[in-house]
Design a protein around this motif. Structure first.
Motif, short mmCIF file in Angstrom:
data_model
loop_
_atom_site.label_atom_id
_atom_site.label_comp_id
_atom_site.label_asym_id
_atom_site.label_seq_id
_atom_site.Cartn_x
_atom_site.Cartn_y
_atom_site.Cartn_z
N ASN A 73 0.79 -1.23 0.00
CA ASN A 73 0.00 0.00 0.00
C ASN A 73 0.82 1.28 0.00
O ASN A 73 0.36 2.31 -0.49
N GLU A 74 2.04 1.20 0.56
CA GLU A 74 2.87 2.40 0.66
C GLU A 74 3.91 2.45 -0.46
O GLU A 74 3.94 3.38 -1.25
N TYR A 75 4.73 1.42 -0.53
CA TYR A 75 5.82 1.45 -1.51
C TYR A 75 5.33 1.30 -2.94
O TYR A 75 5.94 1.83 -3.87
N SER A 76 4.25 0.56 -3.15
CA SER A 76 3.76 0.31 -4.51
C SER A 76 3.05 1.52 -5.12
O SER A 76 2.68 1.48 -6.29
N HIS A 77 2.86 2.57 -4.33
CA HIS A 77 2.19 3.76 -4.85
C HIS A 77 2.98 4.33 -6.04
O HIS A 77 4.17 4.56 -5.95
N GLY A 78 2.31 4.53 -7.15
CA GLY A 78 2.96 5.11 -8.32
C GLY A 78 3.48 4.09 -9.31
O GLY A 78 3.96 4.46 -10.37
N VAL A 79 3.40 2.77 -8.97
CA VAL A 79 3.87 1.77 -9.91
C VAL A 79 2.95 1.70 -11.13
O VAL A 79 3.39 1.57 -12.26
N ILE A 80 1.63 1.78 -10.87
CA ILE A 80 0.68 1.83 -11.98
C ILE A 80 0.61 3.27 -12.47
O ILE A 80 0.19 4.17 -11.74
N LEU A 81 1.03 3.48 -13.70
CA LEU A 81 1.10 4.82 -14.25
C LEU A 81 -0.28 5.30 -14.69
O LEU A 81 -1.13 4.50 -15.09
N PRO A 82 -0.52 6.62 -14.64
CA PRO A 82 -1.78 7.14 -15.18
C PRO A 82 -1.81 6.93 -16.69
O PRO A 82 -0.78 6.91 -17.35
N LYS A 83 -3.01 6.73 -17.22
CA LYS A 83 -3.13 6.56 -18.67
C LYS A 83 -2.70 7.82 -19.38
O LYS A 83 -2.76 8.92 -18.83
N LYS A 84 -2.27 7.64 -20.61
CA LYS A 84 -1.79 8.76 -21.39
C LYS A 84 -2.85 9.86 -21.45
O LYS A 84 -4.00 9.63 -21.78
N GLY A 85 -2.41 11.08 -21.10
CA GLY A 85 -3.32 12.22 -21.14
C GLY A 85 -4.03 12.48 -19.84
O GLY A 85 -4.84 13.40 -19.76
N THR A 86 -3.74 11.65 -18.80
CA THR A 86 -4.38 11.88 -17.51
C THR A 86 -3.34 11.87 -16.42
O THR A 86 -2.31 11.22 -16.51
N GLU A 87 -3.63 12.56 -15.36
CA GLU A 87 -2.76 12.57 -14.18
C GLU A 87 -3.63 12.92 -12.99
O GLU A 87 -4.29 13.94 -12.95
N ASN A 88 -3.63 11.98 -12.00
CA ASN A 88 -4.49 12.14 -10.84
C ASN A 88 -5.96 12.30 -11.24
O ASN A 88 -6.73 13.06 -10.65
#
Length: 352
Positions: free
Chosen positions: A162-177
């Motif tokens: 839950n902590e370290y894995s944050h950010g491993v899955i990238l946002p889809k192209k054209g999106t962020e948060n």
């Protein structure tokens, strides 16, 4: 640990901020080794374990944390690989007694094969002897001590997921948060070429055109390893088909033993090439590529072996690796070759 070849047979590609890994399609990997060691030390260092009816114990030293941990993303799904061997030193006292008892806790294998922390072995041994020592040993082995240690292991696993894995899955192209990122205007071609030239100059990499006419930015990598075996044993592990199939966990298409100009394929062609030179027990030269590399592109791998009184030193130099694959290729050699050989053949233990 999962064997090389289970799941997607391709080696890992690095996580790329330029959206090359579109929609998280490729297998990306994040190394959690150092983070895991720090986390486990934080959880166990000076940990106080107390049973009001028996006594109390404190973990006075985290003696050993050896292993590895990886967080992987494949098609937007997180997959965790971890394998740890942990040793803890403890001391304590029984209620109403002044005698100090010392001992060790060994966790020989914490890995993803354990679905329940209750299945993780917690071995307790004593440094001091006596009736008080036996009482505290049982408290640590089957009482609140074992329970508290397993709780710490569960806390580590929860933080890894839950902590370290944050950010491993990238946002889809054209999106962020969850928000759409406006497309940037295209820079003039001249500026783009100038920027690319500056980047290449800073990186010091080489651009080549392969046999298929594809322009590739490449670099070299170098790896050094020590194996607790003879030079002959290590050479055989790298050149004999039966031994290669053991440590890779998959089929190898090649002659029974490597020979000059002999082709090889591992894991259904995911890795292929041919042996260019084989000097028994001292040197191996290969033409080597991953299936996911640009078509027609091969690197040259030179492995030299030097036996000492205590072990065998291995030096690997791989030339013309695609720059974007440098780190994942390095990790692949360590994880799927060297560490796998140590586990399969005992090359990590003293044999002579």
């Amino acid at each position: 640990m999962a064997k090389w070849g289970e799941g997607d047979p391709r080696w890992i590609v690095e996580e790329r901020p330029d959206a090359t890994n579109v929609n998280n399609w490729h297998w990306t990997e994040k190394n959690a080794d150092q983070w895991s060691k720090n986390k486990l030390k934080d959880l166990f260092a000076n940990l106080v374990i107390e049973d009001p009816k028996i006594g109390n114990v404190v973990i006075e030293d985290v003696d050993k944390i050896e292993g590895e941990a990886r967080v992987n993303n494949r098609k937007g799904k997180l997959i965790f690989f971890y394998e740890w061997e942990i040793s803890l030193k403890w001391k304590g006292c029984v209620n109403g007694k002044d005698t100090e008892v010392k001992g060790k806790v060994d966790i020989p294998n914490l890995s993803e094969e354990h679905e329940d922390m209750k299945d993780v072995d917690v071995d307790v041994s004593l440094t001091t002897k006596g009736p008080e020592a036996d009482i505290l040993k049982e408290m640590m082995r089957v009482g609140v001590g074992a329970k508290r240690i397993r709780e710490c292991l569960a806390d580590y696993l929860s933080a890894l997921k839950n902590e370290y894995s944050h950010g491993v899955i990238l946002p889809k192209k054209g999106t962020e948060n969850g928000s759409v990122i406006p497309p940037q205007s295209k820079a003039p071609a001249a500026n783009a070429k100038s920027s690319m030239a500056e980047t290449e100059k800073k990186m010091g990499n080489v651009n080549i055109t392969n046999s298929c006419g594809v322009r590739i930015e490449v670099d070299d990598l170098r790896i050094e390893e020590s194996m607790k075996c003879t030079g002959q044993e290590l050479y055989n592990a790298l050149t004999q088909r039966d031994m290669i199939q053991i440590f890779t966990g998959g089929p190898a298409k090649m002659a029974d033993a490597a020979e000059a100009n002999g082709a090889f394929e591992l894991l259904g062609g995911s890795i292929s090439g041919k042996f260019l030179e084989v000097a028994p027990f001292t040197k191996i030269v290969q033409e080597w590529r991953l299936k996911t590399w640009p078509a027609g592109h091969f690197s040259t791998v030179t492995i030299t072996l030097k036996q000492t009184k205590e072990d065998t030193k291995l030096t690997l130099v791989q030339k013309a690796v695609p720059v974007k694959e440098i780190e994942s290729t390095r990790q692949g050699w360590h994880r799927y070759y060297f560490e796998a050989m140590k586990r399969s053949f005992g090359f990590g233990a003293v044999l002579f």
